[in-house]
Motif scaffolding. Structure first.
Motif, short mmCIF file in Angstrom:
data_model
loop_
_atom_site.label_atom_id
_atom_site.label_comp_id
_atom_site.label_asym_id
_atom_site.label_seq_id
_atom_site.Cartn_x
_atom_site.Cartn_y
_atom_site.Cartn_z
N ARG A 35 11.20 -4.57 -7.23
CA ARG A 35 10.60 -3.28 -6.89
C ARG A 35 11.54 -2.59 -5.90
O ARG A 35 11.97 -3.21 -4.92
N VAL A 37 12.07 -0.06 -2.97
CA VAL A 37 11.30 0.62 -1.93
C VAL A 37 12.24 1.46 -1.08
O VAL A 37 13.46 1.26 -1.08
N ARG A 57 9.81 -9.51 -6.90
CA ARG A 57 8.39 -9.69 -7.20
C ARG A 57 8.18 -11.07 -7.82
O ARG A 57 9.06 -11.61 -8.50
N THR A 68 4.69 -8.62 -4.31
CA THR A 68 6.04 -8.29 -3.85
C THR A 68 6.33 -9.14 -2.61
O THR A 68 5.48 -9.26 -1.73
N TYR A 75 6.40 -3.87 6.98
CA TYR A 75 4.95 -3.98 6.94
C TYR A 75 4.47 -3.45 5.59
O TYR A 75 5.00 -2.45 5.10
N PRO A 76 3.48 -4.12 4.98
CA PRO A 76 3.07 -3.73 3.63
C PRO A 76 2.54 -2.30 3.55
O PRO A 76 1.91 -1.80 4.49
N ARG A 77 2.78 -1.69 2.40
CA ARG A 77 2.17 -0.41 2.03
C ARG A 77 2.44 0.70 3.05
O ARG A 77 1.60 1.53 3.30
N ARG A 78 3.61 0.66 3.67
CA ARG A 78 3.93 1.70 4.63
C ARG A 78 5.31 2.26 4.32
O ARG A 78 6.27 1.50 4.26
N GLN A 79 5.40 3.56 4.15
CA GLN A 79 6.71 4.16 4.02
C GLN A 79 7.35 4.25 5.42
O GLN A 79 8.45 3.80 5.64
N GLN A 81 7.71 2.83 8.79
CA GLN A 81 7.41 1.52 9.34
C GLN A 81 6.90 1.62 10.78
O GLN A 81 7.04 2.64 11.44
N SER A 201 -4.54 -0.91 7.29
CA SER A 201 -4.09 0.28 6.57
C SER A 201 -4.10 1.50 7.48
O SER A 201 -5.04 1.70 8.24
N VAL A 203 -3.79 4.45 6.06
CA VAL A 203 -4.02 5.58 5.17
C VAL A 203 -5.40 6.20 5.37
O VAL A 203 -5.55 7.39 5.47
#
Ligand code: ZN
Length: 222
Positions: A35, A37, A57, A68, A75-79, A81, A201, A203
């Protein structure tokens, strides 16, 4: 300004010969592609830079879950950081920067900067964070200076939480916990992820730090 490091060098695809066991069921996994990123990270000088990279992956042989493999520094799921987020929140809440000016420094939108300040302000109770710091390192000089961020506004609340996170991050470092990130925010959330498997999260609405953070949930490791 963010530098774009992605165009300079094509990122390498590197992975160990075997994937880690499944994080959900611990069964053996096989490699399952890559993947790409594009996170914004803080380089050692504190400058935010976009750093394109390939992440391996893997797929579980038992429960078939794909995941992944993230290095500790991401850190996961963060554009953006966590060290970058911490820097922007500090500039807005501790310094005199407007959200727009602080966001521009890292190539983010003013909306993101305001959302990060709100998120940090609601992340946890400063006194709870300091209690954990004192518990991890009884010699820690916790709480000193927190009263300088007086006020009920969101910036003052974010400043108190950031300050407490810095003190907890420093306490973790003194106790030998391996910390890939530099900011208190990055260290504390990275520690929660490594030791408790929690991912917070940014988000949605602010989610307070997990109960594992509370006293009584003994941290594993050193
Ligand atoms: Zn599995």
């Amino acid at each position: 300004m963010t530098e774009d490091l992605s165009s300079a060098v094509a990122p390498a695809r590197e992975r160990p010969s075997h994937p880690p066991p499944c994080p959900r069921c611990a069964a053996p996994c096989w490699w399952n592609g890559w993947r790409l990123v594009n996170p914004v990270i803080a380089d050692p000088s504190g400058t935010a830079a976009r750093a394109e990279q390939w992440l391996a992956r893997a797929k579980c042989s038992a429960c078939k879950r794909s995941f992944t493999c993230l290095p500790e520094v991401l850190y996961p799921r963060r554009q953006y950081q966590l060290d970058v987020v911490a820097e922007v929140v500090a500039e807005v809440s501790l310094g005199d920067s407007s959200a727009a000016a602080a966001a521009r420094e890292v190539g983010a939108s003013p909306t993101s900067a305001r959302r990060w300040v709100n998120w940090v302000a609601g992340l946890g109770s400063p006194s709870e964070l300091l209690r954990v710091a004192a518990w991890i390192d009884p010699a820690a000089p916790v709480g000193i200076g927190l009263s300088r961020h007086a006020g009920d506004g969101v910036c003052a609340r974010a400043a108190r939480v950031l300050d407490a996170l810095e003190q907890l991050g420093a306490a973790l470092g003194r106790r030998g916990v391996a910390l890939a990130m530099r900011s208190g925010l990055g260290r504390v959330l990275g520690w929660q992820r490594s030791y408790f498997g929690d991912v917070v999260s940014l988000v949605s609405e602010p989610k307070v730090l997990s109960p594992a953070m509370a006293l009584g949930g003994a941290p594993r490791g050193p």
